[in-house]
Each structure stands twice: as structure tokens, then as C-alpha cells.
Design an enzyme around this catalytic site. Sequence first.
Site, PDB file in Angstrom:
ATOM      1  N   GLU A   1      39.287  18.391 -90.878  1.00  0.00           N
ATOM      2  CA  GLU A   1      38.949  19.113 -89.654  1.00  0.00           C
ATOM      3  C   GLU A   1      40.021  18.861 -88.603  1.00  0.00           C
ATOM      4  O   GLU A   1      40.381  17.718 -88.331  1.00  0.00           O
ATOM      5  CB  GLU A   1      37.589  18.660 -89.120  1.00  0.00           C
ATOM      6  CG  GLU A   1      37.171  19.438 -87.880  1.00  0.00           C
ATOM      7  CD  GLU A   1      35.778  19.059 -87.419  1.00  0.00           C
ATOM      8  OE1 GLU A   1      34.806  19.586 -87.992  1.00  0.00           O
ATOM      9  OE2 GLU A   1      35.690  18.239 -86.498  1.00  0.00           O
TER      10      GLU A   1
ATOM     11  N   ASP B   1      27.626  14.877 -91.156  1.00  0.00           N
ATOM     12  CA  ASP B   1      29.052  14.673 -91.427  1.00  0.00           C
ATOM     13  C   ASP B   1      29.372  14.973 -92.890  1.00  0.00           C
ATOM     14  O   ASP B   1      30.444  15.503 -93.207  1.00  0.00           O
ATOM     15  CB  ASP B   1      29.465  13.223 -91.110  1.00  0.00           C
ATOM     16  CG  ASP B   1      29.030  12.800 -89.735  1.00  0.00           C
ATOM     17  OD1 ASP B   1      29.764  13.062 -88.778  1.00  0.00           O
ATOM     18  OD2 ASP B   1      27.932  12.219 -89.625  1.00  0.00           O
TER      19      ASP B   1
ATOM     20  N   ASP C   1      35.571  15.213 -92.884  1.00  0.00           N
ATOM     21  CA  ASP C   1      35.110  15.393 -91.508  1.00  0.00           C
ATOM     22  C   ASP C   1      35.363  14.058 -90.814  1.00  0.00           C
ATOM     23  O   ASP C   1      34.562  13.128 -90.938  1.00  0.00           O
ATOM     24  CB  ASP C   1      33.627  15.760 -91.484  1.00  0.00           C
ATOM     25  CG  ASP C   1      33.112  15.990 -90.071  1.00  0.00           C
ATOM     26  OD1 ASP C   1      33.860  16.552 -89.248  1.00  0.00           O
ATOM     27  OD2 ASP C   1      31.966  15.600 -89.784  1.00  0.00           O
TER      28      ASP C   1
END
Length: 177
Positions: A68, A141, A7
Site C-alpha cells: 500500500e 489489515d 498492508d
Amino acid sequence: MRVLGVDPGLTRCGVGVVEGVAGRPLTMAGVGVVRTPADAELGHRLVAIERGIEQWLDEHRPEFVAVERVFAQHNVRTVMGTAQASAVAMLCASRRGIPVALHTPSEVKAAVTGSGRADKAQVGAMVTRLLRLDAPPKPADAADALALAICHIWRAPAQNRLQQAVAAHRTLKGRTP
């Protein structure tokens, strides 16, 4: 299949490793956050993220890296930092020959919770449940990185079949009767 989920972020870059296959219980192999000081120079922050990701790659030896996909936001500065951290993760994996997959936030949320509009708390709760953890990973996160890895494990078989079908179609199309 062992997947490192990333992330991306400049201040907090979530990382999480999940092992398993679609349709079977999954196992968390590790979770954490690569942190950089907000007041450090951009170049130094990117190097720190690279070192952190390289450490995770060395320690966990993933077969895939799921990152991501950066999406448009109103805050250009946030998007740029996320994109830069994302590029570092992709570079580290590609340098080692590890395949990289990009998943949008809504794809990840839909895969893990059933809704592409799920909030952070819902994602954390489902990651906790799916990986049979005692509590949601903190910060968010870290949970998001695990969600990315889970999403990839569940989506990879279908994506591979689609890619194979497209390749077969191109091969057939290239033949002349």
C-alpha cells in the site's frame, strides 16, 4: 501469478498471498498479520517486521509484492510508522529481486469494490466473496493485504502494457530520421 500483498503498519502489518490471473477465479494461498508490541523500540519493531515478511517470502515464494502506497494523513506519527513498515517490505522484496508495486488505498478499494471510497467492511466483504472464503479475514489489515494482492493481479496486465508502450515510444523518439 502469485502476489504477496502487504498492508504496512508498525503494530499490525497485514500480509496475504493470492494466486491467479485477471479474468479467472483467484485463490488465497495464505493470510495473516505480522505483529509487534507497541511499547518496543522502533528498531526492534522494524527487525520483527523484516523477519515476518522474510518468513512469508520464504514460505510462499511470490512473483510480485504489492504494498500500500503511503498517503498523507493528519497524524504524522501514524504516517511515519506506516512508511517505515512499507520500506521494510519493499527492501525485503527488492533484496530478492522480486518486483514491487505500490497501490494507493483508493486504487485498491476501487479495484476490489468498484468504489474508491469503500469502507473496511465493504473491502472485507468483497475479498471474502472474490476468494470464496467462509468469512472475512480478521483483523481488517489481513483483508486489506489480500485486497492489495487482488488489485495487483487485476491491474498488472494493463500497467505492463502501458510501461511497454512508454518504452517503445522512448525508443522510437530516440531514433533520428
